[in-house]
Design an enzyme around this catalytic site. Sequence first.
Site, PDB file in Angstrom:
ATOM      1  N   GLN A 170       0.835  -1.205   0.000  1.00  0.00           N
ATOM      2  CA  GLN A 170       0.000   0.000   0.000  1.00  0.00           C
ATOM      3  C   GLN A 170       0.872   1.259   0.000  1.00  0.00           C
ATOM      4  OE1 GLN A 170      -3.208  -0.220  -0.453  1.00  0.00           O
ATOM      5  NE2 GLN A 170      -3.439   1.998  -0.532  1.00  0.00           N
TER       6      GLN A 170
ATOM      7  N   SER B  54      -5.538   1.013   4.312  1.00  0.00           N
ATOM      8  CA  SER B  54      -6.300   0.143   3.400  1.00  0.00           C
ATOM      9  C   SER B  54      -6.772  -1.078   4.164  1.00  0.00           C
ATOM     10  CB  SER B  54      -5.428  -0.316   2.231  1.00  0.00           C
ATOM     11  OG  SER B  54      -6.085  -1.376   1.550  1.00  0.00           O
TER      12      SER B  54
ATOM     13  N   TRP C 255     -17.055  -2.123  -6.345  1.00  0.00           N
ATOM     14  CA  TRP C 255     -16.420  -3.442  -6.413  1.00  0.00           C
ATOM     15  C   TRP C 255     -15.792  -3.892  -5.097  1.00  0.00           C
ATOM     16  CZ3 TRP C 255     -14.833   1.000  -8.916  1.00  0.00           C
ATOM     17  CH2 TRP C 255     -13.728   1.638  -8.357  1.00  0.00           C
TER      18      TRP C 255
ATOM     19  N   HIS D 133      -7.531  -3.720   2.909  1.00  0.00           N
ATOM     20  CA  HIS D 133      -6.971  -4.918   2.272  1.00  0.00           C
ATOM     21  C   HIS D 133      -5.877  -5.524   3.157  1.00  0.00           C
ATOM     22  CE1 HIS D 133      -9.043  -5.106  -1.571  1.00  0.00           C
ATOM     23  NE2 HIS D 133      -9.003  -3.782  -1.616  1.00  0.00           N
TER      24      HIS D 133
ATOM     25  N   ALA E 210      -5.697   4.967  -0.423  1.00  0.00           N
ATOM     26  CA  ALA E 210      -5.624   4.842   1.034  1.00  0.00           C
ATOM     27  C   ALA E 210      -4.200   5.071   1.507  1.00  0.00           C
ATOM     28  CB  ALA E 210      -6.095   3.455   1.456  1.00  0.00           C
TER      29      ALA E 210
ATOM     30  N   GLU F  82     -16.905   2.917  -4.320  1.00  0.00           N
ATOM     31  CA  GLU F  82     -16.229   1.783  -4.973  1.00  0.00           C
ATOM     32  C   GLU F  82     -17.199   0.612  -5.045  1.00  0.00           C
ATOM     33  OE1 GLU F  82     -12.487   0.610  -3.301  1.00  0.00           O
ATOM     34  OE2 GLU F  82     -11.519   2.519  -3.742  1.00  0.00           O
TER      35      GLU F  82
HETATM   36 ZN    ZN Z   1     -10.484  -2.676  -2.602  1.00  0.00          ZN
END
Ligand code: ZN
Length: 192
Positions: free
Chosen positions: A75, A101, A161, A103, A96, A159
């Site tokens: 990231q 993030s 997705w 993730h 981010a 977002e």
């Molecule tokens: Zn994402």
Amino acid sequence: MDYTILVNNKNLLLPDYIPEDLIEIYEPMGSKLDKTYINRLNIKAYKAFKEMQKDALKEGYEIFIDSSYRTYEYQKRIFDQTVKEKGLKHALKYVALPGGSEHQTGLAIDIIFKRNNKMIEEQTENDPEIKWLFSHAHIYGFILRYPKGKEKITGFNFEPWHFRFVGQELAKKIYIQNITLEEYYTLQKRAQ
Ligand SMILES: [Zn+2]
């Protein structure tokens, strides 16, 4: 593992935060239908995704995971690269922060889908696959993490997705109340 963990640009994860229960997953990569790549995701989130994928297929929707676990360093590279190419203001708006993030939690996924044997990578809210996800993801424990109209609250652009595993109980609450994870925590604090 706390599936309800709040991560955003104000609640940053530390560089050495590596989540528990990550497993290796094999998913198709972008438009390359014949290739799979190894990524990692929380085991419970992955099982939930596989259930969702199976049920989506019954409706004729072929969904896949495009992006899952990302390290802090990864990231940071994306953020630094964006700053270099487009400036700090742009980076702060669209990327981010390192540690910001979700993730990095291993609980977030970006979803892509295949239609007529072609990978669709420009996901929009008008795609039937996305519409199906919007109204069904909570059943499996996922929430649409960055909804439209809530940009100021989440600090992220819409977002369509990006989905986040929070567990079925919380996902259902968030879906029914039409709130974000940030709003959920604000309400929790007020109730105390
Ligand atoms: Zn994402």
